[in-house]
Design a protein around this motif. Sequence first.
Motif, PDB file in Angstrom:
ATOM      1  N   ILE A 182       0.834  -1.205   0.000  1.00  0.00           N
ATOM      2  CA  ILE A 182       0.000   0.000   0.000  1.00  0.00           C
ATOM      3  C   ILE A 182       0.870   1.257   0.000  1.00  0.00           C
ATOM      4  O   ILE A 182       0.676   2.184  -0.787  1.00  0.00           O
TER       5      ILE A 182
ATOM      6  N   ILE B 182       1.346   4.393  -2.638  1.00  0.00           N
ATOM      7  CA  ILE B 182       1.160   5.789  -2.238  1.00  0.00           C
ATOM      8  C   ILE B 182       2.350   6.633  -2.673  1.00  0.00           C
ATOM      9  O   ILE B 182       2.192   7.711  -3.271  1.00  0.00           O
TER      10      ILE B 182
ATOM     11  N   TYR C 150       2.861  11.147   9.410  1.00  0.00           N
ATOM     12  CA  TYR C 150       2.210  11.895   8.330  1.00  0.00           C
ATOM     13  C   TYR C 150       2.186  13.380   8.656  1.00  0.00           C
ATOM     14  O   TYR C 150       2.514  14.228   7.822  1.00  0.00           O
TER      15      TYR C 150
ATOM     16  N   VAL D  38       4.119  15.312   5.774  1.00  0.00           N
ATOM     17  CA  VAL D  38       3.277  15.828   4.682  1.00  0.00           C
ATOM     18  C   VAL D  38       3.297  17.360   4.603  1.00  0.00           C
ATOM     19  O   VAL D  38       3.380  17.918   3.509  1.00  0.00           O
TER      20      VAL D  38
ATOM     21  N   PHE E 232       4.296  19.445   1.154  1.00  0.00           N
ATOM     22  CA  PHE E 232       3.488  20.470   0.476  1.00  0.00           C
ATOM     23  C   PHE E 232       3.574  21.780   1.255  1.00  0.00           C
ATOM     24  O   PHE E 232       2.572  22.440   1.489  1.00  0.00           O
TER      25      PHE E 232
ATOM     26  N   ILE F  70       0.105  24.345   2.126  1.00  0.00           N
ATOM     27  CA  ILE F  70      -0.676  24.331   3.362  1.00  0.00           C
ATOM     28  C   ILE F  70       0.195  24.347   4.602  1.00  0.00           C
ATOM     29  O   ILE F  70       0.426  23.327   5.249  1.00  0.00           O
TER      30      ILE F  70
ATOM     31  N   VAL G 122      -7.214   6.485   6.548  1.00  0.00           N
ATOM     32  CA  VAL G 122      -6.495   7.759   6.573  1.00  0.00           C
ATOM     33  C   VAL G 122      -5.042   7.544   6.142  1.00  0.00           C
ATOM     34  O   VAL G 122      -4.493   8.293   5.342  1.00  0.00           O
ATOM     35  N   LEU G 123      -4.433   6.465   6.659  1.00  0.00           N
ATOM     36  CA  LEU G 123      -3.033   6.197   6.293  1.00  0.00           C
ATOM     37  C   LEU G 123      -2.886   6.043   4.790  1.00  0.00           C
ATOM     38  O   LEU G 123      -1.909   6.476   4.199  1.00  0.00           O
ATOM     39  N   THR G 124      -3.894   5.406   4.173  1.00  0.00           N
ATOM     40  CA  THR G 124      -3.761   5.112   2.754  1.00  0.00           C
ATOM     41  C   THR G 124      -3.972   6.346   1.886  1.00  0.00           C
ATOM     42  O   THR G 124      -3.327   6.507   0.857  1.00  0.00           O
ATOM     43  N   PHE G 125      -4.885   7.228   2.290  1.00  0.00           N
ATOM     44  CA  PHE G 125      -5.269   8.303   1.362  1.00  0.00           C
ATOM     45  C   PHE G 125      -4.972   9.717   1.842  1.00  0.00           C
ATOM     46  O   PHE G 125      -5.254  10.674   1.137  1.00  0.00           O
ATOM     47  N   PHE G 126      -4.393   9.822   3.050  1.00  0.00           N
ATOM     48  CA  PHE G 126      -4.197  11.155   3.617  1.00  0.00           C
ATOM     49  C   PHE G 126      -3.477  12.152   2.688  1.00  0.00           C
ATOM     50  O   PHE G 126      -3.991  13.258   2.467  1.00  0.00           O
ATOM     51  N   PRO G 127      -2.326  11.785   2.107  1.00  0.00           N
ATOM     52  CA  PRO G 127      -1.625  12.791   1.299  1.00  0.00           C
ATOM     53  C   PRO G 127      -2.467  13.292   0.124  1.00  0.00           C
ATOM     54  O   PRO G 127      -2.348  14.452  -0.280  1.00  0.00           O
ATOM     55  N   PHE G 128      -3.319  12.417  -0.392  1.00  0.00           N
ATOM     56  CA  PHE G 128      -4.118  12.793  -1.569  1.00  0.00           C
ATOM     57  C   PHE G 128      -5.300  13.656  -1.168  1.00  0.00           C
ATOM     58  O   PHE G 128      -5.680  14.573  -1.881  1.00  0.00           O
TER      59      PHE G 128
ATOM     60  N   VAL H 139      -5.062  15.592   1.262  1.00  0.00           N
ATOM     61  CA  VAL H 139      -4.408  16.872   1.539  1.00  0.00           C
ATOM     62  C   VAL H 139      -4.299  17.699   0.259  1.00  0.00           C
ATOM     63  O   VAL H 139      -4.591  18.895   0.252  1.00  0.00           O
ATOM     64  N   LEU H 140      -3.920  17.035  -0.833  1.00  0.00           N
ATOM     65  CA  LEU H 140      -3.779  17.761  -2.102  1.00  0.00           C
ATOM     66  C   LEU H 140      -5.122  18.276  -2.603  1.00  0.00           C
ATOM     67  O   LEU H 140      -5.178  19.218  -3.380  1.00  0.00           O
TER      68      LEU H 140
ATOM     69  N   GLN I 154      -6.571  20.842   1.337  1.00  0.00           N
ATOM     70  CA  GLN I 154      -5.896  22.054   0.897  1.00  0.00           C
ATOM     71  C   GLN I 154      -6.909  23.155   0.552  1.00  0.00           C
ATOM     72  O   GLN I 154      -6.717  24.307   0.916  1.00  0.00           O
TER      73      GLN I 154
END
Lengths: 154, 711, 552
Positions: free
Chosen positions: B235, B239, B623, B627, B631, B635, C528-534, C536-537, C541
């Motif tokens: 996974i 990512i 994270y 993160v 970015f 943000i 959340v772990l899997t999709f958090f960065p996306f 965020v984008l 954001q």
Amino acid sequence: METSKRKSNYRPIIVVSLISLIVCGLFFPLLVTGIAQALFPYQANGELRQLDGRNVGSELIAQSFNSSEFFQPRLANESASGVDPDITQADALSQIPGISNATGGRVSVSALTSIVDSNVEGTFWIFGSPYVDVLNLNLILINDYPSVYQNFTG
Amino acid sequence: MDSAPGRRGRFSRLPPFTSQVLKDSVVRLSPFSLLSNPVMFIVEMTFLVVAAMAVYPQGFGSVASASKQTFYLEVAAILIITVWFSTLADALAEQQARNTASSLRRLETEVTSRKVIKQGWATDMVPTKSTDLRKGDLVLLEKGETIPIDAEVIEGIAMVDESLMTGESAPVRKAPGDSVIGGSRVVTDTLTVKVTANPGETFIDQMIHLVESSKRPKTPNEQAVTMVLLGLTAIFTIIIVSLLGLSITLHLGADLSVLIALYVCLLPTTIGALLPAIGLSGVSRLYANRIVAKSGKAVETAGDVDVILLDKTGTITVGNRQAIEFIPFEGHTVKEVGEASFLSSWYDDTPEGRSIIRLAYDSGYIPKELNSLELSKVYPFSATSRTSGVKMSRGLMLGLPKGIDSGGERRRFRRKAPEALEGLDENEPEVEVLKGAPDSMKSSLGAVPPLYDEVVNGVSGAGETPIVVSRNGSALGVIRLKDVLKEGIRDKVMAVKAMDIRPVMITGDQPLTAKSIASEVGIDEYVPQARPEVKFSIVQKEQKDSRIVAMIGDGTNDAPALAVADVGLAMSSGTEAAKEAANMVDLESNPAKVIEVVMLGKQLLMTRGAVTAFSIANDVAKYFAIVPVLFSAAIPQLNILGLGLESAVLSALIFNAIIIPMLIPLAMRGVSFKPSGTMSIFLRNVMVWGVGGVIVPFVGIKLIDLLISVI
Amino acid sequence: MITLPEFLSVALILGASLFLAWLTAPYLVRVYKRVPGRLDRVLNPVEKGVYKLAGVDEEHRMGWKEYFLAGLCVNIVQMVIAYLILVFQGSLPLNPQGFPGLSWDLAFNTVISFGTNTNLQHYAGEVTLSYLSQMTAIQFLQFTSAATGICMGVAMVRGFIVGSKDMGNFYVDFVRTLTRILIPFCLVAAVVLVALGVPQTLSGYTTVTTVEGASRSILVGPVASLVSIMQLGTNGGGYYGANAAYPFMNPSPLSDVFEIGLMLLLPTALIFVFGELLGKKRETRPILIGAYGLFIIDLGIAFIPNAPAVGQGIETRIGGFMSVFWTVVTTAVTTGSVNTTLSAMHPLVILAAFMGMLIQSTPGGKGVGLMYMVMYIVITVFIVGLMSGRTPEYLGIKITSRDVKLVMLAFLIHPIIILIPTVLAYASGAAAAIGVNGAPIGFTQILYEFTSAASNNGSDFLGTAANTPFFNVATAVVIFLGRYGPIAILMALGGSMIGRARTAVSGLRTDSITFSLVLIGSILILVVLTFFPFLVLGPIQSYFQGSVNGFG
């Protein structure tokens, strides 16, 4: 036994698909259409409103009113559907002075206010927020003040 | 009871950080030896990438910048240190295992002994190395010799020193039928023994095989955890690849090293690094408790046990009942009972028999017929009549009787036994003294005394064992035998029950006696008057009801039950058949340790779960550390930790790395826990390792960041 | 924030849905256990006739593979039929407006989208589809895909039943789902919808002369029958491009509430069915608490900003609050119908919608949501269950490495089919070609498109703008994999439970409140772990940049 099972592999797939097509795709909507037309013909045909015997539109679909003597619906690109037939009660009330003016005062502010107030929809007990149907209001105006709106009747 | 099993013993301490450990940990950094640990292998690959960025940033286009070479160097250094911490954990666990294995090997010293070869009437003695002995060979052992391999005594009685294996310093008496452990030493007399295991096939060998991790197969549970780690790794790989792709196509300007840092932080490095060590040290911890496991799976299964069969004798009670009182029936005196008991027990070699003689002797009830015992007829204990005794006829006085040589107390008696003893009464040409269980004795009695049942039941009702003594067919009285509870056994039983495990007591006692003892230690289920075969049927019944059963056993009778039980713990003093059937052997032959085994099994699973959950929960904070850096322009608000840009990445990476050595002691010692219900243990561990795992890294990363900014 | 009447209306709607679902569940159980009932007199001869015609042996029992393949094949054949109807609608009857056939890629996208219960629409029905297409392509697939989903969910549960030997018979389950559940329930729902103002006619668009004398088409058709199955079957594809924002699909606040209830009914009822089929009603608890707990968390996120009263992109009769509520519900049960424009929604509402689609079991699509929840339970039981000191087990079955492998694989499908195509959409220039950039709002739109496709939800930002070969084909592939991949894997999981040894004593009690709460935490962390960065984008954001809705 073994072969008959093999053979039956395709048949159920095809036959079940076709029967469901007929039942779900034809039988069901036709049955609903029949019941709807029999029980609720007004709603089933799109809640069409008449003026002098002709269909002038659906109560659920906005139509534009260019004349300033009418209540104005929202601009098409303001709503999600583009055909929002309703405006909020507040919006309707704010349009009243302009409409009264446009009619040269022949339709009074108080009369318009009472028409709006008595045609409010969308509330139940403490829930919801009041709105009015624009076509409905304007048809009431035409009906109640035939002399003012004589251009729009037969 | 000890709330953290495995804390005692030689190996509970972490193995010292020797140069061998250091060397091993460095050698293991080779990518080839890391292939078995995919998570760490990936981390090492990322190290190579970042190292390349540090050397030649120009080659990485828009995702690297030449001005950041120092930063890349720092990231690369932390990455390789992360891998090293993991190999260090491995090396330490290996060291611990090596210690275990070498201490096991010490038990298998190669010696040369005399193999007995019978050819017709002739008997040859052939000096043979222990490695050349085979099952069934006969070996003659004299005083001072080391027993070459596990065997069974055929002839002779001797004292044997088993301290190397069991830690028990006093020599143990071995008679025909007893088994002896390879590596122990004969300290008196001579024994002929029959070899019961081929070299390399003893349970010690199996244990050595188990702790040598290169050959150690993953347990089913380890395989499943590995699956989770692989899944998570996949996974996070998707990512990072996607983020890299987006960063390039959308010109987000993310630096490759920061992406890699995020990747490594997200990878389950903590559990990935410690997983092998956890399993290995679980087995080592078991050995620290002097228990030898034949498979890692058995240790895990122990954690799932629903029912424990506890032998009363040896587990709940000290093993031997002690005579504490002689109670005469109406018309007889205490002295009569005492003297008859003395006579009837003279040839009784059981601990109970000895305790009767000691009580009689200490109370001064020494029978005058003592001298005639030599000529007596002995009725040995028989399981069918459940009685034993002697019959003496008037005859020659031959001085002191010669008892069966049993070392210990009897000899003391003999030496001190007063010469004042008299011969048999002339009015009584024959004396037959019997003792036995009340119900069996009833049939051999001429007349049953009036208060027979009352006296007998009074004794058993108090949890003690009544033995009826008769002389020439008339009942004299009752010997009260008291069970002595093992120290702390009640607490252990309570701990077992707190963990939702059902203890079932198995005993040969009368129902009343059994009930009294069971209730004294808090056991609700007991099987009285049980014959050895009963264990097998109980195990089968419980398993049919889908329960996991643990039991202990030492006799050949126990072997079938030990073989089917999910967790079978054999005593090393037991028969070879029992040891072969069981999946664990207790070198100290302490049956109560089956409870420790269960605790260790639970602890092993719990430790693996705790580190896994902690590892995954940690990712949340990481994270939030990285993160915002990724970015940063878009943000800044997400930077809730208020970290510096580059130091945030370094802090998260450093935290990710140092959490590994910080958890090594935990991985090797196991999570400590209080015995309680499964759900409350679960809840506590979820709060500590799950919720704690979310919070701790926030604090840790912030602290490291502050530290970095100071430097 | 939320006012008291708003809070009460949400509580009442959810409470009523839960109550009705609880009432419905025993009936559903009787359908799948084939318990004789009052409807048998009428339906038994019909069903027996179908079995005879189709050569289905009613007593034949299937393993997971046979069951799954039967469902997959039936679905594919149905998609082929619908594809032909869409492509050739120009020459077929019931086309009063004379619409031409669809392009190959739009038809391909549409049949896969509807055949899989996704209902992502790259067309506006009122100007694209004939009555025949609406009925025999759209409504037909809406019925059959819903039935397939329920059947698969029920079949997987059968694998977990103590002593079960098979997964049932797909054809029998499928036919009974249609005859005893979907058609009768939809018939009632459709008539109620007509009464509330939804049209149902085959007489063609009515042209009227407006009050001021302009000519105007009133786009009526067989709408009510479609809306009934689209909501009840959590399909979500609308008769009109504007979906349930179009007044004919959702004429009043009352119809709005009624349709929300329809969406929630079956997914929630199936949660109760789970416990009843297993014969362990308490095992419903973690699923119910998990699903509704996460649902309420999503609602909480969505209600943080003040919902606009009425504003840009919001229908007057529905209002901002009910638009927000609907948006969360429709993504929580993978319906995907919309009663507003998504771009009118605050970034946090979009975030909540993402959560619903990514979790997929809050309570998720009927049948499939249940399967996903079982997947989450198995992952959670394994990871945290170890901490109880016992080998993790669910329903008394010890979790093996094969089980873990299956659930990890099922979980893995989502990130792959959402993230890779999102990157591809940008890398290939397909996003730029339809005027969508990489700024937060644009990125949200693309990510939303593939998330919606992968989770078979169907709500979307792009609409007809995505009617390009890239998006038509890419989303169709994502939809197909997102539907049948996890179903196949989770059916294999259910099938592997047959005949497994069970422990009598449960260590970790999955039916406890404690576990249910841990389950919620673990699902949140995993997703959340899997999709958090996306996220965020995209929406996160947007939120930090101070957007109040997608219009900027």
